[in-house]
Design an enzyme around this catalytic site. Sequence first.
Site, short mmCIF file in Angstrom:
data_model
loop_
_atom_site.label_atom_id
_atom_site.label_comp_id
_atom_site.label_asym_id
_atom_site.label_seq_id
_atom_site.Cartn_x
_atom_site.Cartn_y
_atom_site.Cartn_z
N SER A 45 0.89 -1.18 0.11
CA SER A 45 -0.09 -0.05 -0.02
C SER A 45 1.01 1.21 0.08
O SER A 45 0.43 2.37 -0.22
CB SER A 45 -0.88 0.00 1.21
N HIS B 84 -15.40 -0.49 2.50
CA HIS B 84 -15.18 0.58 3.07
C HIS B 84 -16.43 1.52 2.81
O HIS B 84 -16.29 2.61 3.38
CB HIS B 84 -13.98 1.31 2.39
N CYS C 57 -8.08 2.00 1.44
CA CYS C 57 -8.82 1.14 0.59
C CYS C 57 -8.32 0.49 -0.70
O CYS C 57 -7.79 1.44 -1.39
CB CYS C 57 -10.27 1.87 0.35
#
Lengths: 620, 379
Positions: A308, A351, A364
């Site tokens: 991420s 989410h 997300c």
Amino acid sequence: MVLGGAMAAMSGVLALRMRHMQVDQADQFRLLADENRINIRLIPPVRGRIFDRNGIILAENTPSYRINIVREEAGDVEEAIARLARLIELNPAEIERALRDLRELRGDTPVTVADRVSWDDLSRVAVNAPALPGVTPEVGLTRRYPYHEHTAHVLGYVGPVNTRDLERIDAPTQLLMMPRFQVGKIGLEARREEMLRGRAGTKRVEVNAAGRVIRELDRQEGQAGADFQVTLDAALQSYAQVRLNGESAAAVVMDCETGDLLACVSAPSYDPNLFVRGISVPDYNALLENKYRPLPNKAVQGIYPPGSTFKMITALAALNAGTFDSETTVRCNGHMEVSGRRFHCWRRSGHGNMNLHTALRESCDVYFYELALRTGIDAIADMARRLGVGVAFDLEMTSVARGLAPDRTWKREVRNEAWRPGDTVNASIGQGYVLASPLQLAVMTARLATGRNITPRLVKSINGVEQPTGHGENLGLNENHLRHIRRAMFAVTNNRRGTAFGSRVIAEGFEIAGKTGTSQVRSRIVDNALVPWEERDHALYVNYAPADAPRIAVAVVVEHGGGGSRTAAPIARDITLQALYDGDPPLSAYPPQDRGRIQTQQEELSRARTIRPRDSSDRA
Amino acid sequence: MTYLENTVKHTPSGLRKVLYLNWALVILLMSIAGIGFLMLYSVAGGSFSPWAEPQAKRFAFGLLLMFGIAMVPIWFWRNIAVVAFLGSIVLLVAVEFFGAIGMGAKRWVDLGFIRLQPSELTKVTLVMILAAYYDWLPMSRVSRPLWVLLPVGIILVPVLLVLRQPDLGTALMLLAGGGLLMFIAGVHWIYFAVVILAMVALVTLVLQSRGTDWQLLADYQFRRIDTFFDPSSDPLGAGYHITQSKIALGSGGWTGKGFMQGTQSRLNFLPEKHTDFIFTTLAEEFGFLGAVSLLALYALIILFCISTALSTRDRFSSLFILGFAATFFLFFAVNMAMVMGLAPVVGVPLPLVSYGGSAMLVLMIGFGLVQSAHVHKPR
């Protein structure tokens, strides 16, 4: 008469021969006579020292005593060694090697039979010198790394020249043939070998027929190696190293102004001093067999899917391409179908509606899948390279990795396959083919924080001459886009819903802006607590601080550490604060619930840094 | 008037003999010996010990010996030539049984007061007996085969004994010295031609014998022969002597490096620098001028000897002087040729200069006989 004539003729011949030799050939013979009596000896240069940014010595030359034997002078070598063994303790392995060298090398080469002998032993040999022909005590300098394993990966180490070194060098100088001459094997020591080594001087000495030096005629001083100052901060480097203890991890701290690497750490590490004197086979095997791999420098040569932490790049690429703006929303219901395959978000339940800010803050995945599919891989790869991922930086360390920012061309050329949408989906969250080193992640973070094309720098000055910094020009990115990204990164650590909220800093003016990352080692989603170490996810965290006026950028990768927020972020926070406060930060910088634990940890780590394991083999 | 009467009548007697000595020769000898002391002083690193001082003492003793011998009429020496020769042969045999070993060969016999090298003594006694022989032999028989064989036998006895020690250098010198004397005495040249041809054949044979089980020379002698032909083949081994010697000599140049400044000998590159190779030190330190000067001094000695020989009427005197001069010449010529790389290294000292007691004393005995002939020649 006949006889008289013969005698006269012969005397004439003798006189003529004398004239021929002494007058006509005199110069030639004089040269030979000089060659006879004059020996040219090399004076090895003193290797350049290495200091940290504050002038603390990281690599020094300490005197060491050794005992050499010259075959031609010793006559019976075995007898000489036997006599020597009666005086001092000799190492059988070393003797075996010395005997081989004595057999193979030229007869006038001094061969070391005992290295790093104590002053007492040396004196004993010196006193008995008349009974030990061909045996000479010698004072030399050996490399020592006072920070031991804390600087091993960056500085590397030196070791005796071996045949492989000689093959690597185009024109090995005579200097390299000297017994026990040491050259850099790895790291900065190897990359800047030539400058660190300096140039050998020579001295002309008069020797007698036995080779014993009678007097020195003249000498030509060589050039000592250049002293290097590296950008590391020794205290921070040490702190980071011990903070990573127990993990297989890497951390890079970079100055946001100059690109200076303030710390560059790979754990576990090893003691480079072991290599200087020639590491023992068991010691070396222990290093090789350690599954945490102490030898490679994971900070620059370890490449990991950035997970991420790559999302800033994806986001910026989209903003830059205009396919998304900061308000575009995507609904995350926990997964997304792409070409018949289902890609999950890390939060199975989804989410809900996400915009750029919330998607980065809460990491997300689905939002970025959608964003990437609309932007296209080439724009993302391009942005990755602009921010330093997939770029090989020219740093004075060994095997600085290029990483990989994959695009269509790459896949076609290297893998001979067409790029598929699924690949873009994977790449959007730093999985799949994307690979980055901790160093590249730190560079990326620094560039995000400053908007400049900042490049890492390891060598601060050479012989006092400042080297160019990595300050860099403006990257030309839209400042508004960057501001969105930075605000989101700030929220990651300082918003209650941020993934790294637990690793926030509450001291005013020292707040961190960061991004967590968890990259899968296996293609399936696993529960890290239930699988063996090797199958757990890598934990990553990148941040810059202070958030409002970035001074440093930090990247931490913990191999198989589980989650980025749980494992990597706390480490990064500790290192960041240590760097910002230039020492142990006040406990008030931490949220109240962490203070007790942090206090204990600070005490433990300061003990670990100060109590250095005594080096038992440092005899001299 | 008989020969003897004539001689007695015209030769000086008593202390007046001293006035009739060939003083020029004495001065020449002293100059050469002086150069020798200087060089021995130099190679010892500027010290009278261990070589210069004993050498000087021996020379002083040798001078006295020379004067003593010169006072005794030459015919007395002719008459005891046979005894002297036999005596030296006995000593040579004694070396075989009681000899001391030095430098890898049995050459010395310890007589208590002096360690004598009988092979050196033989150099003079051989010349003496051959001169006496041809003095006794009527000229008409000189070239008769039987009368040629006899002196050949006389020469071969000591030569073979010396070879056994083994000392090739001295043996060759004896052979050459004896041969030269026979030539001077008038033996027909055909004999020499035959002998030289035989020698060539022998040398070929010796070289062929190498490596077989009837090998005629010791290994070290073969190596020296090899080395002579190609010193560079083994510059640190057997060729070392000659290579270093040539370097020393050549590096002297015109005027040399200066007294005590020769690097080759000071730093021990020169082997046997106080004996066989002393000439190289001289040549290195005093250069071409120094070396040629010494050669000139030697040549003057030979000239004086020849002139003395020509002025004596008695055949023994002139034969002995010429024979001795030839031997003397062989010594310095072979030594110089050797250190200059013109002849194999055979171990021949430089007369009057090289360190060595026996050689010095024997030479002085020889010059004593020359002086005796000079004093007692008819006037």
